[in-house]
Design a protein around this motif. Structure first.
Motif, mmCIF file in Angstrom:
data_model
loop_
_atom_site.group_PDB
_atom_site.id
_atom_site.type_symbol
_atom_site.label_atom_id
_atom_site.label_comp_id
_atom_site.label_asym_id
_atom_site.label_seq_id
_atom_site.Cartn_x
_atom_site.Cartn_y
_atom_site.Cartn_z
ATOM 1 N N PRO A 12 -4.146 -63.265 -32.517
ATOM 2 C CA PRO A 12 -5.072 -64.399 -32.592
ATOM 3 C C PRO A 12 -5.954 -64.446 -31.347
ATOM 4 O O PRO A 12 -5.510 -64.108 -30.247
ATOM 5 N N SER A 13 -7.200 -64.854 -31.535
ATOM 6 C CA SER A 13 -8.160 -64.791 -30.435
ATOM 7 C C SER A 13 -8.903 -66.108 -30.278
ATOM 8 O O SER A 13 -9.110 -66.840 -31.254
ATOM 9 N N VAL A 14 -9.297 -66.393 -29.048
ATOM 10 C CA VAL A 14 -10.139 -67.562 -28.809
ATOM 11 C C VAL A 14 -11.437 -67.414 -29.608
ATOM 12 O O VAL A 14 -11.945 -66.304 -29.785
ATOM 13 N N MET A 47 -18.828 -54.253 -10.060
ATOM 14 C CA MET A 47 -19.575 -53.067 -9.662
ATOM 15 C C MET A 47 -21.076 -53.300 -9.724
ATOM 16 O O MET A 47 -21.861 -52.539 -9.163
ATOM 17 N N GLY A 48 -21.479 -54.339 -10.422
ATOM 18 C CA GLY A 48 -22.893 -54.699 -10.556
ATOM 19 C C GLY A 48 -22.973 -56.112 -11.080
ATOM 20 O O GLY A 48 -22.531 -57.044 -10.431
ATOM 21 N N THR A 49 -23.527 -56.278 -12.283
ATOM 22 C CA THR A 49 -23.545 -57.589 -12.927
ATOM 23 C C THR A 49 -22.131 -58.124 -13.012
ATOM 24 O O THR A 49 -21.202 -57.397 -13.373
ATOM 25 N N SER A 50 -21.950 -59.411 -12.704
ATOM 26 C CA SER A 50 -20.588 -59.913 -12.573
ATOM 27 C C SER A 50 -20.163 -60.876 -13.676
ATOM 28 O O SER A 50 -18.989 -60.913 -14.039
ATOM 29 N N ARG A 51 -21.072 -61.671 -14.195
ATOM 30 C CA ARG A 51 -20.666 -62.754 -15.090
ATOM 31 C C ARG A 51 -20.285 -62.235 -16.467
ATOM 32 O O ARG A 51 -21.076 -61.566 -17.145
ATOM 33 N N MET A 52 -19.049 -62.523 -16.881
ATOM 34 C CA MET A 52 -18.614 -62.165 -18.236
ATOM 35 C C MET A 52 -17.588 -63.175 -18.727
ATOM 36 O O MET A 52 -16.782 -63.698 -17.951
ATOM 37 N N VAL A 53 -17.639 -63.462 -20.008
ATOM 38 C CA VAL A 53 -16.672 -64.338 -20.665
ATOM 39 C C VAL A 53 -16.433 -63.791 -22.063
ATOM 40 O O VAL A 53 -17.381 -63.416 -22.764
ATOM 41 N N GLY A 54 -15.172 -63.747 -22.474
ATOM 42 C CA GLY A 54 -14.864 -63.295 -23.820
ATOM 43 C C GLY A 54 -13.365 -63.149 -24.012
ATOM 44 O O GLY A 54 -12.590 -63.234 -23.060
ATOM 45 N N LEU A 164 -8.452 -65.761 -23.129
ATOM 46 C CA LEU A 164 -9.807 -65.938 -22.620
ATOM 47 C C LEU A 164 -9.926 -65.303 -21.244
ATOM 48 O O LEU A 164 -9.152 -65.605 -20.330
ATOM 49 N N ILE A 165 -10.915 -64.430 -21.061
ATOM 50 C CA ILE A 165 -11.222 -63.836 -19.765
ATOM 51 C C ILE A 165 -12.547 -64.397 -19.273
ATOM 52 O O ILE A 165 -13.527 -64.446 -20.019
ATOM 53 N N GLU A 169 -18.686 -63.588 -9.484
ATOM 54 C CA GLU A 169 -18.597 -62.962 -8.155
ATOM 55 C C GLU A 169 -17.298 -63.302 -7.426
ATOM 56 O O GLU A 169 -16.875 -62.579 -6.516
ATOM 57 N N ASP A 170 -16.638 -64.388 -7.802
ATOM 58 C CA ASP A 170 -15.386 -64.774 -7.155
ATOM 59 C C ASP A 170 -14.183 -64.006 -7.674
ATOM 60 O O ASP A 170 -13.108 -64.055 -7.069
ATOM 61 N N GLY A 171 -14.317 -63.325 -8.812
ATOM 62 C CA GLY A 171 -13.200 -62.578 -9.367
ATOM 63 C C GLY A 171 -12.982 -62.901 -10.827
ATOM 64 O O GLY A 171 -13.864 -63.438 -11.506
ATOM 65 N N ILE A 172 -11.784 -62.570 -11.320
ATOM 66 C CA ILE A 172 -11.482 -62.768 -12.739
ATOM 67 C C ILE A 172 -10.298 -63.713 -12.909
ATOM 68 O O ILE A 172 -9.430 -63.817 -12.041
ATOM 69 N N VAL A 173 -10.285 -64.393 -14.052
ATOM 70 C CA VAL A 173 -9.171 -65.266 -14.383
ATOM 71 C C VAL A 173 -8.931 -65.166 -15.881
ATOM 72 O O VAL A 173 -9.861 -64.943 -16.664
ATOM 73 N N CYS A 174 -7.676 -65.291 -16.271
ATOM 74 C CA CYS A 174 -7.280 -65.255 -17.670
ATOM 75 C C CYS A 174 -6.657 -66.588 -18.048
ATOM 76 O O CYS A 174 -5.816 -67.125 -17.313
ATOM 77 N N ILE A 175 -7.064 -67.125 -19.201
ATOM 78 C CA ILE A 175 -6.470 -68.330 -19.740
ATOM 79 C C ILE A 175 -5.780 -67.964 -21.048
ATOM 80 O O ILE A 175 -6.409 -67.400 -21.950
ATOM 81 N N ALA A 176 -4.510 -68.254 -21.143
ATOM 82 C CA ALA A 176 -3.759 -67.916 -22.346
ATOM 83 C C ALA A 176 -4.397 -68.556 -23.580
ATOM 84 O O ALA A 176 -4.908 -69.682 -23.528
#
Length: 229
Positions: A12-14, A47-54, A164-165, A169-176
């Motif tokens: 199952p996915s967000v 490594m370049g562009t930083s913003r991602m959500v998915g 959810l990832i 620029e501050d790094g990455i976080v995962c939400i269950a």
């Protein structure tokens, strides 16, 4: 299926509506909303562009080997963030320009590699966000083993496909997956509060109260130091 060399079923996915809500929330606000307990580790940098959500699409591979990463590229759904745990080893690059171009063509939202990448000169200007722990020119092997759609952990942060990832620029976080709605509401409130309250205008009385409550001894006549001109 043999543990260590297998492809698991989809999870199952967000949903895309929730992903869209996370798009404009700083990762720091998301992190504060989960009590600053989880992070992907300071080694993983854009490594370049930083913003991602998915939603995450998770791969674990042997250090320096990208056979299962290639398989993941073929089956990861559009909009997903490909999260590759290569053990943090930097001896061989897990992917480079060609695989990033495939990921972009398939509509992935980004790539995270707990390992090394190469072709940095291209990846740093490519529109697809890529995070990694390092860079090397040495290419990968294609022997396996590895796993797709089984849990991994980056610096103690557990990630499963469908979670959810979010990254900037501050790094990455995962939400269950099961917590993503609740955390989104809290992170939105946090981001809204920071936007509406200028730090230079806030009440700083909480500092002395915290020091008092913690038993800090302070001279009653303390003052800022005076410097001779």
């Amino acid at each position: 299926m043999t543990p260590g060399f297998r492809v698991g079923a989809s999870r199952p996915s967000v949903n895309l509506e929730l992903v869209a809500r996370y798009q404009n929330i700083p990762v720091a606000c998301i992190s504060d909303s989960i009590h600053r307990l989880s992070a992907g580790g300071s080694r993983l940098r854009p490594m370049g562009t930083s913003r991602m959500v998915g939603p995450a699409f998770v791969v674990r591979t042997a250090p320096g080997d990208n056979l299962m990463v290639h398989k993941a590229l073929d089956i990861a759904p559009a909009g997903a963030v490909l999260v590759v745990d290569a053990g943090g080893d930097l001896t061989n690059a897990i992917l480079g320009e060609r695989m990033v171009r495939i990921a972009a063509a398939r509509g992935l939202a980004g790539i995270i590699v707990n390992g090394a990448i190469r072709d940095y000169d291209i990846l740093r200007i490519h529109p697809l966000p890529v995070f990694a722990a390092g860079v090397t020119h040495r290419g990968p092997y294609k022997n396996g083993p590895g796993e797709i759609n089984y849990p991994i952990a980056l610096d103690g942060m557990v990630i499963e496909s469908g979670d959810l990832i979010a990254a900037d620029e501050d790094g990455i976080v995962c939400i269950a997956y099961r917590d993503a709605d609740e955390v989104c509401e809290a992170a939105e409130r946090k981001a809204r509060h920071e936007a509406e309250n200028a730090p230079e205008q806030e009440d700083r009385g909480w500092i002395d109260k915290a020091l008092h409550d913690l038993g800090c001894a302070m001279d009653t006549e303390y003052s800022l130091p005076h410097f001779r001109s």
